[in-house]
Scaffold this active site. Structure first.
Site, PDB file in Angstrom:
ATOM      1  N   PHE A   1      32.973  48.743  39.892  1.00 42.97           N
ATOM      2  CA  PHE A   1      32.699  47.582  40.604  1.00 42.97           C
ATOM      3  C   PHE A   1      31.805  46.669  39.910  1.00 42.97           C
ATOM      4  O   PHE A   1      30.646  46.784  39.871  1.00 42.97           O
ATOM      5  CB  PHE A   1      32.146  47.678  42.147  1.00 42.97           C
ATOM      6  CG  PHE A   1      32.421  46.916  43.232  1.00 42.97           C
ATOM      7  CD1 PHE A   1      32.408  45.441  42.828  1.00 42.97           C
ATOM      8  CD2 PHE A   1      33.003  47.289  44.192  1.00 42.97           C
ATOM      9  CE1 PHE A   1      32.820  44.568  43.905  1.00 42.97           C
ATOM     10  CE2 PHE A   1      33.148  46.258  45.375  1.00 42.97           C
ATOM     11  CZ  PHE A   1      33.174  45.091  45.161  1.00 42.97           C
TER      12      PHE A   1
ATOM     13  N   GLU B   1      40.218  32.624  32.340  1.00 45.76           N
ATOM     14  CA  GLU B   1      39.966  33.605  33.624  1.00 45.76           C
ATOM     15  C   GLU B   1      38.752  34.334  33.188  1.00 45.76           C
ATOM     16  O   GLU B   1      38.532  34.822  32.199  1.00 45.76           O
ATOM     17  CB  GLU B   1      40.956  34.238  33.887  1.00 45.76           C
ATOM     18  CG  GLU B   1      42.025  33.869  34.880  1.00 45.76           C
ATOM     19  CD  GLU B   1      41.347  33.945  36.573  1.00 45.76           C
ATOM     20  OE1 GLU B   1      40.207  34.118  36.558  1.00 45.76           O
ATOM     21  OE2 GLU B   1      42.334  34.198  37.275  1.00 45.76           O
TER      22      GLU B   1
ATOM     23  N   ASP C   1      42.548  41.961  36.571  1.00 49.02           N
ATOM     24  CA  ASP C   1      42.480  43.245  37.238  1.00 49.02           C
ATOM     25  C   ASP C   1      43.973  43.529  37.328  1.00 49.02           C
ATOM     26  O   ASP C   1      44.533  44.104  36.523  1.00 49.02           O
ATOM     27  CB  ASP C   1      42.074  43.127  38.557  1.00 49.02           C
ATOM     28  CG  ASP C   1      41.361  44.157  39.270  1.00 49.02           C
ATOM     29  OD1 ASP C   1      42.023  45.312  39.020  1.00 49.02           O
ATOM     30  OD2 ASP C   1      40.355  44.156  40.068  1.00 49.02           O
TER      31      ASP C   1
HETATM   32  C1  PRP Z   1      39.386  37.395  40.577  1.00 50.91           C
HETATM   33  C2  PRP Z   1      39.467  36.744  39.347  1.00 50.91           C
HETATM   34  C3  PRP Z   1      41.227  36.360  39.029  1.00 50.91           C
HETATM   35  C4  PRP Z   1      41.581  37.699  40.044  1.00 50.91           C
HETATM   36  C5  PRP Z   1      41.936  38.781  39.307  1.00 50.91           C
HETATM   37  O1  PRP Z   1      39.425  36.135  41.498  1.00 50.91           O
HETATM   38  O2  PRP Z   1      38.900  35.748  38.905  1.00 50.91           O
HETATM   39  O3  PRP Z   1      41.521  35.249  39.620  1.00 50.91           O
HETATM   40  O4  PRP Z   1      40.515  38.045  40.955  1.00 50.91           O
HETATM   41  O5  PRP Z   1      42.727  39.685  39.941  1.00 50.91           O
HETATM   42  P1  PRP Z   1      43.964  40.320  39.920  1.00 50.91           P
HETATM   43  O6  PRP Z   1      44.396  40.429  38.374  1.00 50.91           O
HETATM   44  O7  PRP Z   1      44.145  41.618  40.608  1.00 50.91           O
HETATM   45  O8  PRP Z   1      45.121  39.349  40.541  1.00 50.91           O
HETATM   46  P2  PRP Z   1      38.870  36.385  43.012  1.00 50.91           P
HETATM   47  O9  PRP Z   1      40.028  36.289  43.797  1.00 50.91           O
HETATM   48  O10 PRP Z   1      37.836  37.680  43.318  1.00 50.91           O
HETATM   49  O11 PRP Z   1      38.069  34.900  43.388  1.00 50.91           O
HETATM   50  P3  PRP Z   1      37.009  34.576  42.522  1.00 50.91           P
HETATM   51  O12 PRP Z   1      37.332  33.876  41.295  1.00 50.91           O
HETATM   52  O13 PRP Z   1      36.759  33.170  43.600  1.00 50.91           O
HETATM   53  O14 PRP Z   1      35.988  35.294  42.579  1.00 50.91           O
END
Ligand code: PRP
Length: 188
Positions: free
Chosen positions: A153, A99, A103
């Site tokens: 950010f 990943e 977050d």
């Molecule tokens: C991001 C990242 C993780 C997730 C983490 O994906 O790639 O999958 O957020 O966030 P969390 O720990 O709060 O669940 P995003 O949904 O932004 O999609 P992307 O990979 O297409 O940018």
């Protein structure tokens, strides 16, 4: 220009490259002689995984999943829907989820639950960025981690803001004026 939208470079290209090299070596040593399937989550993780596998010295299978979270796009709800599933059967194989960022941990929590129901031989996580200040779900099996990042950010090297900035070669902090401007834009 893209660079003008960035407040500050948090992690530069060279620093990322050195870390990816280190992680690639570590993963290669740990999974030597094992049937390893790398599971990458679209879209943010593609830059990291494509660099990482090229620093690995063992045979590896790569597969992708796409998931979409319900709720406001800027907040993770942890309730996710599989948009694209794996093509590989991971039963009895060693799975490493790669990943770009963790977050709240809710997305990963869901994903791990989903993958573990397929009974892999092992299930671990490699993440480039850990924004632990926002963590809701703890005790995630993070075996490999690149960098800790503050609650800012961050964009670049796969990470987006409204689907842009993924192609920046470094990880930077987006200027507040960019997203403030967009917020005003949405209100008018
Ligand atoms: C991001 C990242 C993780 C997730 C983490 O994906 O790639 O999958 O957020 O966030 P969390 O720990 O709060 O669940 P995003 O949904 O932004 O999609 P992307 O990979 O297409 O940018």
């Amino acid at each position: 220009m893209l660079n003008d939208h960035i407040e500050k470079i948090l992690i530069g290209e060279d620093e990322i490259a050195a870390k990816v090299m280190e992680l690639g070596k570590e993963v290669s040593a740990d999974y030597a002689d094992k049937d390893l399937v790398i599971v990458n989550v679209l879209r943010g993780g593609v830059i990291f995984v494509s660099d990482l596998i090229r620093k690995m010295s063992i045979p590896v299978t790569v597969d992708f999943m796409a998931i979409s979270s319900y709720g406001p796009s800027t907040e993770s709800s942890g309730v996710v829907r599989v948009i694209k599933d794996l093509e590989e059967n991971i039963h009895d194989r060693h799975v490493l989820v790669v990943e770009d960022i963790i977050d709240t941990g809710l997305t990963l929590g869901y994903l791990l639950k989903n993958l573990s129901s397929r009974e892999p031989a092992s299930l671990s996580v490699c993440v480039l960025l850990d924004k632990s200040a926002r963590r809701i779900l703890d005790n995630l099996p993070i075996k490999y981690k690149g960098f800790d990042v503050p609650d800012a950010f961050v964009v670049g090297y796969g990470l987006d803001y409204r689907q842009k900035y993924r192609n920046l070669p470094y990880i930077g902090i987006l200027k507040k004026s960019i997203y403030d401007f967009d917020l005003k834009d949405q209100l008018t």
